[in-house]
Scaffold this motif. Structure first.
Motif, PDB file in Angstrom:
ATOM      1  N   PHE A  66      -0.120  -2.683   6.378  1.00  0.00           N
ATOM      2  CA  PHE A  66      -1.311  -2.518   5.550  1.00  0.00           C
ATOM      3  C   PHE A  66      -1.094  -3.145   4.176  1.00  0.00           C
ATOM      4  N   PHE A  67      -2.174  -3.252   3.444  1.00  0.00           N
ATOM      5  CA  PHE A  67      -2.099  -3.586   2.028  1.00  0.00           C
ATOM      6  C   PHE A  67      -2.316  -2.293   1.249  1.00  0.00           C
ATOM      7  N   ASP A  68      -1.329  -1.949   0.428  1.00  0.00           N
ATOM      8  CA  ASP A  68      -1.380  -0.739  -0.409  1.00  0.00           C
ATOM      9  C   ASP A  68      -1.614   0.542   0.391  1.00  0.00           C
ATOM     10  N   HIS A  69      -1.042   0.645   1.584  1.00  0.00           N
ATOM     11  CA  HIS A  69      -1.132   1.849   2.425  1.00  0.00           C
ATOM     12  C   HIS A  69      -2.569   2.197   2.821  1.00  0.00           C
ATOM     13  N   ASP A  70      -3.459   1.241   2.696  1.00  0.00           N
ATOM     14  CA  ASP A  70      -4.868   1.461   3.028  1.00  0.00           C
ATOM     15  C   ASP A  70      -5.097   1.114   4.500  1.00  0.00           C
ATOM     16  N   MET A  71      -5.399   2.116   5.316  1.00  0.00           N
ATOM     17  CA  MET A  71      -5.567   1.907   6.754  1.00  0.00           C
ATOM     18  C   MET A  71      -6.743   0.996   7.090  1.00  0.00           C
ATOM     19  N   GLY A  72      -7.637   0.806   6.127  1.00  0.00           N
ATOM     20  CA  GLY A  72      -8.762  -0.090   6.349  1.00  0.00           C
ATOM     21  C   GLY A  72      -8.445  -1.543   6.015  1.00  0.00           C
ATOM     22  N   ARG A  73      -7.207  -1.789   5.552  1.00  0.00           N
ATOM     23  CA  ARG A  73      -6.825  -3.150   5.152  1.00  0.00           C
ATOM     24  C   ARG A  73      -5.601  -3.576   5.964  1.00  0.00           C
ATOM     25  N   VAL A  74      -5.843  -3.824   7.241  1.00  0.00           N
ATOM     26  CA  VAL A  74      -4.769  -4.147   8.182  1.00  0.00           C
ATOM     27  C   VAL A  74      -4.341  -5.597   8.008  1.00  0.00           C
ATOM     28  N   LEU A  75      -3.022  -5.796   7.925  1.00  0.00           N
ATOM     29  CA  LEU A  75      -2.459  -7.143   7.803  1.00  0.00           C
ATOM     30  C   LEU A  75      -1.713  -7.576   9.057  1.00  0.00           C
ATOM     31  N   GLY A  76      -1.261  -6.626   9.856  1.00  0.00           N
ATOM     32  CA  GLY A  76      -0.516  -6.970  11.069  1.00  0.00           C
ATOM     33  C   GLY A  76      -0.246  -5.741  11.905  1.00  0.00           C
ATOM     34  N   ARG A  77       0.224  -5.987  13.121  1.00  0.00           N
ATOM     35  CA  ARG A  77       0.508  -4.884  14.045  1.00  0.00           C
ATOM     36  C   ARG A  77       1.635  -5.294  14.990  1.00  0.00           C
TER      37      ARG A  77
END
Length: 200
Positions: A66-77
């Protein structure tokens, strides 16, 4: 303490590297945790992460980035192979293939400008040791459930109150063990006294 322990987060302020391949794909890499490095957690205790703390969780959990621990801002999985995690001799190594989204492009720009220099991880401790022989308690994290790693704009040591409850639980458990041991010693002494009296 009842129920499952709450999630904690920790941040490592280290250089986050970026690189682009021939297809223009942007990959960022860094360390979300460094082994055997002491961190002062809010002035309450000293914490270190032991090698092997992430090994089980990397194999078992579908970790997200995530970006800044924000679950709505996914960067990868992890399950889509856009997030790669590995324990090496230094710590928890992270590689993220940034998405072609507004967040992905923003993170790329911020890293290239040098505005971002930290990575973090969200976790729940499953095995730990506390040492209170010194002036400041020391916590060694031995195993965690790793839920997410984040590229962070501001370093933070969240979850201190959660960890403090963990320390209190460890103290309570030690007191109970010491009390039980004292009870056993007392029973043994009483049994011995009874045997001595019966022989007299």
């Amino acid at each position: 303490m009842t129920g499952k322990p709450e999630t904690e987060t920790r941040c490592v302020v280290r250089a986050v590297e970026s690189r682009a391949d021939d297809d223009g794909k942007m990959t960022v890499a860094g360390y979300a945790a460094v082994f055997n490095e002491e961190a002062d957690i809010g002035g309450w205790f000293i914490e270190t992460v032991a090698p092997g703390a992430f090994d089980r969780s990397i194999k078992e959990h579908d970790v997200r980035a995530f970006f800044d621990h924000d679950m709505g801002r996914v960067l990868g999985r992890k399950s889509s192979s856009t997030l790669r995690l590995e324990e090496d001799s230094k710590g928890l190594s992270v590689e993220i293939d940034l998405p072609d989204t507004s967040d992905g492009r923003d993170v790329k720009t911020l890293i290239e400008r040098g505005d971002i220099s930290g990575m973090s991880f969200g976790f729940r401790v499953t095995k730990q040791e506390w040492d209170e022989t010194g002036e400041v308690p020391k916590r060694t994290i031995l195993d965690v459930d790793l839920f997410e790693v984040s590229i962070v704009s501001m370093p933070a040591y969240d979850g201190t109150s959660v960890a403090m409850r963990s320390l209190e639980a460890a103290r309570s458990e030690r007191k109970q063990q010491n009390f039980s041991a004292a009870q056993r010693r007392l029973r043994m002494k009483m049994d011995l006294d009874m045997k001595v009296r019966s022989k007299a």
